[in-house]
Structure formats: structure tokens, C-alpha cells
Design a protein around this motif. Structure first.
Motif, mmCIF file in Angstrom:
data_model
loop_
_atom_site.group_PDB
_atom_site.id
_atom_site.type_symbol
_atom_site.label_atom_id
_atom_site.label_comp_id
_atom_site.label_asym_id
_atom_site.label_seq_id
_atom_site.Cartn_x
_atom_site.Cartn_y
_atom_site.Cartn_z
ATOM 1 N N LEU A 173 0.827 -1.209 0.000
ATOM 2 C CA LEU A 173 0.000 0.000 0.000
ATOM 3 C C LEU A 173 0.860 1.256 0.000
ATOM 4 N N ILE A 174 1.920 1.261 0.798
ATOM 5 C CA ILE A 174 2.817 2.425 0.840
ATOM 6 C C ILE A 174 3.524 2.587 -0.504
ATOM 7 N N SER A 175 3.960 1.493 -1.080
ATOM 8 C CA SER A 175 4.659 1.540 -2.357
ATOM 9 C C SER A 175 3.774 2.127 -3.454
ATOM 10 N N VAL A 176 2.579 1.597 -3.582
ATOM 11 C CA VAL A 176 1.656 2.079 -4.618
ATOM 12 C C VAL A 176 1.236 3.515 -4.329
ATOM 13 N N GLY A 177 0.874 3.791 -3.079
ATOM 14 C CA GLY A 177 0.439 5.144 -2.715
ATOM 15 C C GLY A 177 1.533 6.173 -2.897
ATOM 16 N N GLY A 178 2.753 5.825 -2.489
ATOM 17 C CA GLY A 178 3.869 6.753 -2.641
ATOM 18 C C GLY A 178 4.174 7.046 -4.101
ATOM 19 N N ALA A 179 4.121 6.008 -4.933
ATOM 20 C CA ALA A 179 4.379 6.205 -6.364
ATOM 21 C C ALA A 179 3.313 7.084 -6.998
ATOM 22 N N LEU A 180 2.047 6.811 -6.677
ATOM 23 C CA LEU A 180 0.964 7.629 -7.238
ATOM 24 C C LEU A 180 1.049 9.067 -6.755
ATOM 25 N N ALA A 181 1.306 9.245 -5.460
ATOM 26 C CA ALA A 181 1.377 10.604 -4.909
ATOM 27 C C ALA A 181 2.549 11.378 -5.504
ATOM 28 N N ARG A 182 3.703 10.731 -5.640
ATOM 29 C CA ARG A 182 4.876 11.405 -6.203
ATOM 30 C C ARG A 182 4.631 11.792 -7.661
ATOM 31 N N LEU A 183 4.042 10.872 -8.423
ATOM 32 C CA LEU A 183 3.732 11.150 -9.821
ATOM 33 C C LEU A 183 2.730 12.302 -9.923
ATOM 34 N N ALA A 184 1.666 12.245 -9.114
ATOM 35 C CA ALA A 184 0.645 13.294 -9.162
ATOM 36 C C ALA A 184 1.210 14.641 -8.726
ATOM 37 N N TRP A 185 2.060 14.637 -7.697
ATOM 38 C CA TRP A 185 2.650 15.890 -7.218
ATOM 39 C C TRP A 185 3.527 16.501 -8.298
ATOM 40 N N GLN A 186 4.318 15.676 -8.952
ATOM 41 C CA GLN A 186 5.189 16.169 -10.010
ATOM 42 C C GLN A 186 4.371 16.710 -11.180
ATOM 43 N N VAL A 187 3.285 16.026 -11.519
ATOM 44 C CA VAL A 187 2.429 16.472 -12.625
ATOM 45 C C VAL A 187 1.796 17.813 -12.285
#
Length: 193
Positions: A173-187
Motif C-alpha cells: 500500500l505504501i509503495s503504490v500510494g507513494g508512487a501515485l502521490a509522487r507522480l501526481a505531485w510532479q504532474v
């Protein structure tokens, strides 16, 4: 008009990038919620394992009841008895999961192996699709972690501890959530294209 494979792939990647950009706030929220849920699963691994088993038990009971309702008055439907057996099994297995969640550990472990593997592969494919989007590597790493976690669970199958399922679920959950959040923040921070 014929389009080359490379052109079609670039059009698809551009569409994916635009979709991620358009829904970046939702990806950010989803990522943050997944990270929080992951930390809770790691902090309380046994509780999260039991919660997964109990939730699965209720889902089986609810699906059994729903299928049973759909069979009322359908005695002449082809394979009625097979469907009735399916309803009874769903209800019975759901009841057994609720009665003793620790006994459902092997089943849940097998389901999590499949879930982690499919989730990991889908994240890897998604990452390779949006590449060279900024921070696409985070999504790729998340997918690789999912595949790795499924292999860890598979290797520990005969003696899988109840806490291990919750711990690995939290890591995923942390792995998927962190990846999505980092991608969304960068976008969200990137200039409009």
C-alpha cells in the motif's frame, strides 16, 4: 490512413500523460490515503490481516446471498444446481472466514500473491507506458515491489505468519500510494503543455 507502431505508441503515451495530468489531484489523494492505510497495516499487521480475512468473509456471504436471491424462481435455468452449489460454497466459506479468521490465512495468502503479482505487473506496464514522464521510475519501482512481495509470500507459504500478510500488505500500500502521490505531485507542479 495508416499509423506506424511508434506513432501509435506516442499518441497512446500522450493520452495517458494528459489523463494523469487531468486527474492529478485524485491520484494525489488516492496516493496519500494508500500510504496512510499502508502505515496502519504495518503498525497493526495482525489486525490488518484479520481485517482482510473478515472483509473477504463478508464479501463472500453478501455475494452468496445476492446470487441466491437471483436463483429464486430460476429452477429451470441451465446448470441451476451448479449455481446453487456455488451459492452455498460462497456462504459457507464466508461464514468459516468470519468464525475463525486465522484458518482462512492460507486462502488469503494465495489471493494476496495473485493480487500483488497482478498489481505489480499492471504498475510496470503503466510505468513503461508513461515513460519518459517525470518520475515514471517511481511507478515502475512500485510495480517491481509488488512482484517481489508476491514472490516473498510464495516462498513463505508453508509457514506464513498472520503478521507477515499484514506487513507485506502495508508495504504494498505504501509503495503504490507513494508512487501515485509522487507522480501526481510532479504532474501538478509541471508547467502546462
Amino acid at each position: 490512413m495508416t499509423m506506424s507502431l511508434d506513432s501509435a505508441a506516442e499518441v497512446f503515451r500522450a493520452a495517458m500523460r494528459e489523463t494523469v495530468k487531468r486527474y492529478s489531484l485524485w491520484y494525489l489523494i488516492q496516493g496519500a490515503l494508500l500510504v496512510v492505510a499502508g502505515f496502519l497495516a504495518i503498525i497493526y499487521p495482525i489486525l490488518s490481516s484479520v481485517a482482510v480475512i473478515i472483509m473477504l468473509g463478508w464479501l463472500l456471504i453478501i455475494s452468496g446471498v445476492a446470487q441466491g436471491i437471483s436463483l429464486v424462481g430460476a429452477r429451470h435455468v441451465p446448470h441451476f444446481w451448479l449455481q446453487l452449489i456455488s451459492v452455498i460454497l460462497a456462504f459457507l466459506i464466508g461464514f468459516l472466514f468470519l468464525r475463525d479468521p486465522a484458518q482462512g490465512l492460507l486462502t488469503v495468502t494465495l489471493l494476496l500473491i495473485v493480487f500483488f503479482m497482478i498489481e505489480g505487473i499492471s504498475k510496470i506496464v503503466f510505468a513503461l507506458t508513461i515513460r519518459p514522464f517525470p518520475y515514471w521510475g517511481w511507478v515502475l519501482a512500485s510495480g517491481l515491489i509488488g512482484v517481489l512481495l508476491s514472490l516473498v509470500l510464495w516462498a513463505s507459504l508453508p509457514v506464513t505468519a498472520l503478521w507477515l500478510v499484514g506487513l507485506l500488505l502495508g508495504i504494498q500500500l505504501i509503495s503504490v500510494g507513494g508512487a501515485l502521490a509522487r507522480l501526481a505531485w510532479q504532474v501538478r507542479r509541471s508547467p502546462a503543455t
